[in-house]
Design a protein around this motif. Structure first.
Motif, short mmCIF file in Angstrom:
data_model
loop_
_atom_site.label_atom_id
_atom_site.label_comp_id
_atom_site.label_asym_id
_atom_site.label_seq_id
_atom_site.Cartn_x
_atom_site.Cartn_y
_atom_site.Cartn_z
N LEU A 1 -22.62 -9.14 -3.64
CA LEU A 1 -22.67 -9.87 -2.36
C LEU A 1 -21.42 -9.50 -1.57
O LEU A 1 -20.32 -9.42 -2.14
CB LEU A 1 -22.69 -11.38 -2.63
CG LEU A 1 -22.80 -12.30 -1.41
CD1 LEU A 1 -24.12 -12.06 -0.66
CD2 LEU A 1 -22.72 -13.75 -1.83
N TYR B 1 -21.39 -15.14 4.78
CA TYR B 1 -22.25 -14.14 4.15
C TYR B 1 -23.52 -13.99 4.98
O TYR B 1 -24.04 -14.98 5.50
CB TYR B 1 -22.59 -14.57 2.72
CG TYR B 1 -21.36 -14.81 1.89
CD1 TYR B 1 -20.73 -13.77 1.24
CD2 TYR B 1 -20.80 -16.08 1.80
CE1 TYR B 1 -19.58 -13.99 0.50
CE2 TYR B 1 -19.65 -16.31 1.07
CZ TYR B 1 -19.04 -15.26 0.42
OH TYR B 1 -17.89 -15.47 -0.30
N ALA C 1 -20.05 -20.19 2.06
CA ALA C 1 -20.09 -20.07 0.60
C ALA C 1 -20.84 -21.26 -0.02
O ALA C 1 -21.60 -21.09 -0.97
CB ALA C 1 -18.68 -19.97 0.04
N ARG D 1 -18.91 -10.14 1.77
CA ARG D 1 -18.49 -11.03 2.85
C ARG D 1 -18.73 -10.33 4.17
O ARG D 1 -18.52 -9.13 4.30
CB ARG D 1 -17.01 -11.35 2.71
CG ARG D 1 -16.69 -12.14 1.49
CD ARG D 1 -15.20 -12.38 1.39
NE ARG D 1 -14.94 -13.14 0.18
CZ ARG D 1 -13.80 -13.14 -0.45
NH1 ARG D 1 -12.79 -12.44 -0.01
NH2 ARG D 1 -13.65 -13.86 -1.54
N LEU E 1 -19.62 -22.47 -6.60
CA LEU E 1 -18.78 -21.63 -5.73
C LEU E 1 -18.13 -20.51 -6.54
O LEU E 1 -17.95 -19.39 -6.05
CB LEU E 1 -17.72 -22.47 -5.03
CG LEU E 1 -18.24 -23.40 -3.94
CD1 LEU E 1 -17.11 -24.28 -3.41
CD2 LEU E 1 -18.86 -22.61 -2.81
N VAL F 1 -20.50 -17.72 -6.71
CA VAL F 1 -20.51 -16.93 -5.47
C VAL F 1 -19.34 -15.94 -5.49
O VAL F 1 -19.51 -14.76 -5.19
CB VAL F 1 -20.44 -17.85 -4.22
CG1 VAL F 1 -20.30 -17.01 -2.95
CG2 VAL F 1 -21.67 -18.73 -4.14
N ARG F 2 -18.17 -16.42 -5.87
CA ARG F 2 -16.99 -15.53 -5.95
C ARG F 2 -17.24 -14.40 -6.95
O ARG F 2 -16.85 -13.26 -6.72
CB ARG F 2 -15.75 -16.32 -6.33
CG ARG F 2 -15.22 -17.19 -5.21
CD ARG F 2 -13.86 -17.78 -5.52
NE ARG F 2 -13.90 -18.72 -6.62
CZ ARG F 2 -14.12 -20.01 -6.51
NH1 ARG F 2 -14.35 -20.54 -5.33
NH2 ARG F 2 -14.13 -20.79 -7.57
N LEU G 1 -28.72 -20.22 -3.95
CA LEU G 1 -28.87 -19.50 -5.21
C LEU G 1 -28.87 -20.43 -6.42
O LEU G 1 -29.15 -19.99 -7.54
CB LEU G 1 -27.76 -18.46 -5.36
CG LEU G 1 -27.78 -17.31 -4.35
CD1 LEU G 1 -26.54 -16.45 -4.50
CD2 LEU G 1 -29.04 -16.47 -4.53
N VAL H 1 -28.19 -12.69 1.29
CA VAL H 1 -28.48 -13.81 0.40
C VAL H 1 -29.98 -13.85 0.09
O VAL H 1 -30.37 -14.06 -1.06
CB VAL H 1 -27.99 -15.14 1.02
CG1 VAL H 1 -28.38 -16.31 0.14
CG2 VAL H 1 -26.49 -15.10 1.25
N VAL I 1 -24.53 -20.64 0.46
CA VAL I 1 -24.99 -19.58 -0.45
C VAL I 1 -25.16 -20.15 -1.86
O VAL I 1 -26.17 -19.90 -2.51
CB VAL I 1 -24.00 -18.40 -0.46
CG1 VAL I 1 -24.36 -17.40 -1.56
CG2 VAL I 1 -23.98 -17.70 0.88
N ALA I 2 -24.19 -20.92 -2.31
CA ALA I 2 -24.25 -21.51 -3.65
C ALA I 2 -25.50 -22.39 -3.77
O ALA I 2 -26.21 -22.34 -4.79
CB ALA I 2 -22.99 -22.32 -3.93
#
Length: 66
Positions: free
Chosen positions: A36, A48, A13, A38, A24, A27-28, A20, A53, A16-17
């Protein structure tokens, strides 16, 4: 704390954060909205898929260029 054991082709995560440029919480929110998915890990340390992504990054770049 990030998991140091992660399957190839996946991101944490935090990663990913960073990719992008979001938090976080962002992302959630993407997961909650179904943008997105999991693909492994644990509920507290999800993974992920890199391809998912990358698709989000490309989509954001297209929007920024338009």
């Amino acid at each position: 704390m990030e998991s140091h054991i992660i399957r190839p082709g996946h991101l944490t995560a935090h990663q990913v954060a960073t990719q992008l440029g979001i938090s976080l919480g962002g992302v959630r929110l993407l997961v909650h909205r179904g943008q997105l998915k999991r693909s492994g890990g644990t509920p507290r340390q999800p993974w992920y898929a890199v391809a998912d992504v990358a698709a989000l990054v490309a989509k954001r770049q297209e929007r920024a260029a338009a």
